[in-house]
Design a protein around this motif. Structure first.
Motif, short mmCIF file in Angstrom:
data_model
loop_
_atom_site.label_atom_id
_atom_site.label_comp_id
_atom_site.label_asym_id
_atom_site.label_seq_id
_atom_site.Cartn_x
_atom_site.Cartn_y
_atom_site.Cartn_z
N VAL A 56 0.83 -1.21 0.00
CA VAL A 56 0.00 0.00 0.00
C VAL A 56 0.86 1.26 0.00
CG1 VAL A 56 -1.74 1.31 1.26
CG2 VAL A 56 -1.97 -1.16 1.04
N PRO A 57 1.93 1.36 0.82
CA PRO A 57 2.79 2.56 0.75
C PRO A 57 3.40 2.76 -0.63
CG PRO A 57 3.21 1.37 2.79
CD PRO A 57 2.32 0.49 1.96
N GLU A 58 3.80 1.66 -1.28
CA GLU A 58 4.37 1.78 -2.63
C GLU A 58 3.33 2.30 -3.61
OE1 GLU A 58 7.81 -1.72 -2.65
OE2 GLU A 58 5.73 -2.24 -3.11
N LYS A 59 2.10 1.79 -3.51
CA LYS A 59 1.03 2.27 -4.39
C LYS A 59 0.72 3.74 -4.14
CE LYS A 59 -1.69 -1.36 -3.49
NZ LYS A 59 -2.87 -2.26 -3.48
N ASN A 60 0.77 4.15 -2.89
CA ASN A 60 0.55 5.56 -2.57
C ASN A 60 1.62 6.44 -3.20
OD1 ASN A 60 -1.74 6.37 -0.70
ND2 ASN A 60 -1.03 4.53 0.32
N SER A 61 2.89 5.99 -3.12
CA SER A 61 4.00 6.75 -3.71
C SER A 61 3.86 6.85 -5.22
CB SER A 61 5.33 6.09 -3.33
OG SER A 61 6.40 6.76 -3.94
N ILE A 62 3.50 5.73 -5.87
CA ILE A 62 3.31 5.71 -7.33
C ILE A 62 2.16 6.64 -7.71
CG2 ILE A 62 2.60 4.26 -9.27
CD1 ILE A 62 3.95 1.90 -7.71
N ALA A 63 1.07 6.55 -6.97
CA ALA A 63 -0.10 7.37 -7.27
C ALA A 63 0.23 8.86 -7.14
CB ALA A 63 -1.25 7.00 -6.34
N GLU A 64 0.98 9.22 -6.09
CA GLU A 64 1.31 10.63 -5.88
C GLU A 64 2.17 11.17 -7.02
OE1 GLU A 64 0.36 13.86 -4.13
OE2 GLU A 64 -0.21 11.96 -3.18
N SER A 65 3.12 10.35 -7.49
CA SER A 65 3.97 10.77 -8.61
C SER A 65 3.15 10.97 -9.88
CB SER A 65 5.07 9.72 -8.86
OG SER A 65 5.93 9.61 -7.75
N CYS A 66 2.19 10.07 -10.11
CA CYS A 66 1.34 10.19 -11.29
C CYS A 66 0.41 11.40 -11.18
CB CYS A 66 0.52 8.91 -11.49
SG CYS A 66 1.51 7.49 -12.00
N PHE A 67 -0.11 11.65 -9.98
CA PHE A 67 -1.00 12.80 -9.77
C PHE A 67 -0.27 14.10 -10.12
CE2 PHE A 67 -3.31 10.32 -6.21
CZ PHE A 67 -4.03 9.64 -7.16
N ASN A 68 0.99 14.17 -9.73
CA ASN A 68 1.76 15.40 -9.97
C ASN A 68 1.92 15.71 -11.45
OD1 ASN A 68 2.09 15.69 -7.21
ND2 ASN A 68 4.08 14.66 -7.16
N LEU A 69 1.87 14.66 -12.30
CA LEU A 69 2.04 14.84 -13.74
C LEU A 69 0.73 14.73 -14.51
CD1 LEU A 69 5.28 12.68 -14.18
CD2 LEU A 69 5.13 15.17 -14.20
N GLY A 70 -0.36 14.58 -13.78
CA GLY A 70 -1.66 14.45 -14.44
C GLY A 70 -1.87 13.13 -15.15
N LEU A 71 -1.17 12.08 -14.70
CA LEU A 71 -1.31 10.75 -15.30
C LEU A 71 -2.27 9.90 -14.49
CD1 LEU A 71 2.46 9.99 -16.05
CD2 LEU A 71 0.74 10.83 -17.66
N ASP A 72 -2.92 8.96 -15.17
CA ASP A 72 -3.82 8.04 -14.49
C ASP A 72 -3.04 6.84 -13.97
OD1 ASP A 72 -6.13 9.55 -15.03
OD2 ASP A 72 -6.30 8.67 -17.03
N VAL A 73 -3.59 6.20 -12.96
CA VAL A 73 -3.01 4.96 -12.44
C VAL A 73 -4.06 3.87 -12.59
CG1 VAL A 73 -1.85 3.85 -10.51
CG2 VAL A 73 -1.78 6.33 -10.72
N TYR A 74 -3.68 2.79 -13.27
CA TYR A 74 -4.61 1.69 -13.50
C TYR A 74 -4.16 0.45 -12.74
CZ TYR A 74 -6.26 4.70 -17.24
OH TYR A 74 -6.76 5.76 -17.94
N ASN A 75 -5.14 -0.31 -12.33
CA ASN A 75 -4.92 -1.45 -11.45
C ASN A 75 -5.33 -2.72 -12.18
OD1 ASN A 75 -4.26 -2.68 -9.06
ND2 ASN A 75 -6.30 -2.47 -8.18
N LEU A 76 -4.52 -3.76 -12.09
CA LEU A 76 -4.81 -5.00 -12.80
C LEU A 76 -4.64 -6.18 -11.85
CD1 LEU A 76 -5.40 -6.54 -15.41
CD2 LEU A 76 -2.99 -6.41 -15.97
N ALA A 77 -5.63 -7.08 -11.84
CA ALA A 77 -5.57 -8.26 -10.98
C ALA A 77 -4.62 -9.30 -11.58
CB ALA A 77 -6.97 -8.86 -10.83
N MET A 78 -4.15 -10.21 -10.72
CA MET A 78 -3.26 -11.27 -11.16
C MET A 78 -4.02 -12.27 -12.04
SD MET A 78 -0.30 -10.65 -9.85
CE MET A 78 0.64 -12.12 -9.55
N PRO A 79 -3.31 -12.94 -13.00
CA PRO A 79 -3.99 -13.87 -13.91
C PRO A 79 -4.71 -14.99 -13.19
CG PRO A 79 -1.77 -13.38 -14.67
CD PRO A 79 -1.90 -12.77 -13.31
N GLU A 80 -4.15 -15.49 -12.07
CA GLU A 80 -4.80 -16.61 -11.39
C GLU A 80 -6.13 -16.22 -10.76
OE1 GLU A 80 -1.26 -15.26 -8.77
OE2 GLU A 80 -1.68 -15.63 -10.87
#
Length: 650
Positions: free
Chosen positions: A248-272
């Motif tokens: 969760v902290p890693e996802k928060n950091s990724i999301a914050e970086s994307c927010f700063n550049l106006g990029l979207d963050v998409y989430n994908l479930a594992m194949p199994e």
């Protein structure tokens, strides 16, 4: 030069029109498929003849060339009809279609060879050259298959080309077997709305490195800087992460970086986790606020819960509400002996009835439209079923509403609980699990006070001589996505263009998913000896203003710019933070790390019962609400009103 550009423009325009024409065409009628296949067979006969014409091999002259072609093509028509080779859709051809073509062609050659032999026995002469038949079979089968493959690939190419301009360009975060396989699946799926353009890794840099023909980029320094460079080079729309691979902290950091550049963050479930390949499109979604709340995954002892529910007749009150319906769904998995779902909300009860009928057709259950405050109705239901377990989730829960209508809150939350608890004792139920709330802790509003009074009553009843029913209370905070909770409320406000309203800039709340809360309720139900209050570990509290800002960013908008945020002031009875323990309570650990048992203050049955009897009389008489609340405060001395008209009673 100008003429060259015009020629290129005309070609591009013509190609575009052709592509649009092909994609807009409906499926070929079956007669057209048969005509095309017969034309291919005729072409195959001509090719076989041209190849053998200049060889020393002599042809039999029993039939003319035209008659031979007519015989073979007619045989192929018969076999096409027999094996229904025309029934498939050309652009969606599969191995089954190839198999049918092979059977048809093989049958034609077999019939021709057998006919040849019979004719030779009768007349001493032959009609077809065996070499010619084999060549004809080879060419016809090859061309028939090639035609289908060509149509299929052209259609796929044109479809992919047509949709490329509308696909969202994403960078895949991470390089491992999972992300590579997911990316391959997306590239092969022409219907996917995402187009991977590169991988992004933080591992050791290697120059000119590609995987499945996509460049591998490396993060050097802050992620913001890396994403800025990638965006300048590839013009990406966002980042796609496999949620299960990041904390969760890693996802928060990724999301914050994307927010700063106006990029979207998409989430994908594992194949199994996919049930079928089509889930690929369903399981890719924008990152949700629930994914960014720091809560460790909850593990439960499913074997113990299954043994606890097996062979039991169970009543779930409030079974159509957020918590109650989820309890019902989870219980249905273990197929108890009988499951009774009770609620006074007709539409919601109908929905859970339809759900159970569809998903658990073998489950023995009944839905009852009934009000827990109607003693006669409840007694009739208890008399009909010999309940082993009761999960009491029926309650009014909205703080401002109950602050304005305290009579109904007391009637439903306190008196309804008293009726059910007394009937549980009367009919010898094994266990009574009451769903409470953190708002019952040092309550600042009428709703919280009613839930605390209900807690006090079942604890006092537990101490009454002769009571064999185990009364267990579970206490937790806000659940994500429940009816009227803050997240769906914020989502609607954002969808409406704002403003998003927050009652106070410093207000904080604990959150847990409905699924997690109900899992812990079922787990706690297996632990209780009677009279306990089980408190759930809710993780870290969340600042509501931070949540509002984060949700706006997740929607691709800027807080205070695209969507305003307004501070409206605390509502009636609302406090800045919730607690999980009353004054004088402490907790002890249980064998489950997420469940603690509270060392509660004990209450005598008679005084509590007398106070409830007086309250019951007051709510059914004409009188001022303040008199009722004053009596409630006497019963629950820790009830101190905040932001309320009842503050002068403290």
């Amino acid at each position: 030069m100008k003429s060259k550009k015009q020629s290129i423009g005309k070609f591009a325009s013509a190609y575009g029109k052709f592509r649009l024409f092909v994609l807009e065409q409906r499926y070929l009628p079956r007669w057209a498929v048969v005509v095309i296949d017969l034309s291919i067979c005729l072409l195959s006969f001509i090719l076989a003849f041209l190849i053998l014409k200049d060889t020393p091999i002599k042809f039999y002259n029993v039939l003319s060339l035209t008659e031979k072609a007519l015989v073979l093509v007619s045989l192929h028509l018969l076999c096409f009809l027999l094996f229904r080779t025309y029934s498939g859709i050309i652009r969606h051809s599969t191995f089954t279609d190839v198999y049918r073509l092979a059977l048809a062609t093989g049958s034609v050659i077999l019939i021709a060879i057998v006919g040849n032999i019979i004719y030779q026995i009768i007349t001493g002469d032959r009609i077809f050259l065996t070499t010619g038949l084999l060549l004809y079979a080879f060419f016809s089968l090859t061309l028939l298959i090639a035609f289908r493959i060509t149509v299929k690939e052209i259609y796929r190419f044109l479809r992919a080309a047509a949709s490329t301009n509308f696909k969202k360009r994403v960078v895949i975060l991470g390089i491992d077997d999972q992300t590579i396989s997911l990316t391959q699946a997306m590239l092969m799926d022409t219907t996917s709305e995402f187009r991977p353009v590169a991988f992004l890794s933080s591992k050791e840099k290697r120059k000119n490195f590609k995987i499945i023909d996509l460049p591998v980029l490396y993060s050097e320094g802050p992620l913001d800087n890396t994403l800025q460079k990638i965006n300048a080079q590839f013009e990406i729309d966002g980042i796609l992460i496999v949620s299960d691979l990041f904390t969760v902290p890693e996802k928060n950091s990724i999301a914050e970086s994307c927010f700063n550049l106006g990029l979207d963050v998409y989430n994908l479930a594992m194949p199994e986790q996919w049930k079928k390949s089509s889930d690929m499109q369903i399981r890719i979604a924008p990152l949700q606020i629930e994914d960014l709340l720091e809560r460790n995954k909850i593990e439960i002892d499913t074997k113990l819960i299954a043994e606890d529910l097996y062979g039991k007749t169970i009543l779930v009150t409030g079974g159509a509400g957020s918590i109650g319906s989820e309890l019902v769904r989870q219980m249905a998995v273990w197929h108890p002996k009988k499951l009774i779902v009770l609620d006074c909300a007709e539409s919601a009860l109908h929905e859970i009835d339809v759900y159970l009928k569809k998903n658990y057709p073998d489950l023995s259950y009944q839905c009852y439209l009934a009000d827990v405050t109607q003693r006669g109705r409840m007694e009739g239901i208890f008399a009909k079923f010999n309940f082993d377990l009761i999960y009491h989730a029926a309650a009014y829960k909205h703080v401002p509403m109950i602050e304005k209508h305290p009579r109904e809150g007391i009637r439903n939350n306190i008196m309804g609980t008293r009726i059910l608890a007394e009937l549980a004792c009367q009919y010898g139920c094994q266990r009574f699990v009451m769903i409470s709330t953190d708002k019952a802790v040092n309550p600042s509003n009428v709703m919280g006070a009613t839930k605390r009074a209900a807690e006090m009553y079942v604890q006092a009843l537990q101490r009454k001589p002769g009571v064999i029913t185990k009364f267990i209370t579970t206490r937790f905070g806000n659940v994500l996505g429940s009816n009227g909770s803050v997240i769906p409320f914020f989502k609607k406000q954002i969808a409406d263009g704002g403003p998003v309203t927050v009652t106070h800039k410093d207000i904080i709340r604990y959150f847990m998913t409905i699924q997690e809360a109900c899992q812990l309720v079922l787990q706690a139900g297996t632990m209780g000896k009677g009279g306990e209050i089980f408190v759930f570990d809710m993780g870290k509290p969340v600042r509501i203003l931070d949540m509002a800002e984060r949700m706006i960013k997740l929607s691709g908008l800027q807080p205070y710019v695209d969507i305003p945020i307004e501070i409206t002031g605390l509502r009636e009875g609302e406090k800045l933070y919730e607690e999980l323990l009353n004054n004088g309570e402490c907790t002890l650990p249980t064998y489950h790390p997420k469940i603690m048992v509270s060392g509660v203050v004990e209450y005598e049955y008679e005084p509590v019962c007398q106070a409830l009897a007086e309250l019951d009389i007051m709510i059914n008489q004409v009188g001022k609400k303040k008199h009722i609340i004053k009596k409630l405060k006497m019963l629950v001395p820790e009830f101190i009103s905040q932001n309320s008209i009842y503050m002068d009673l403290d």
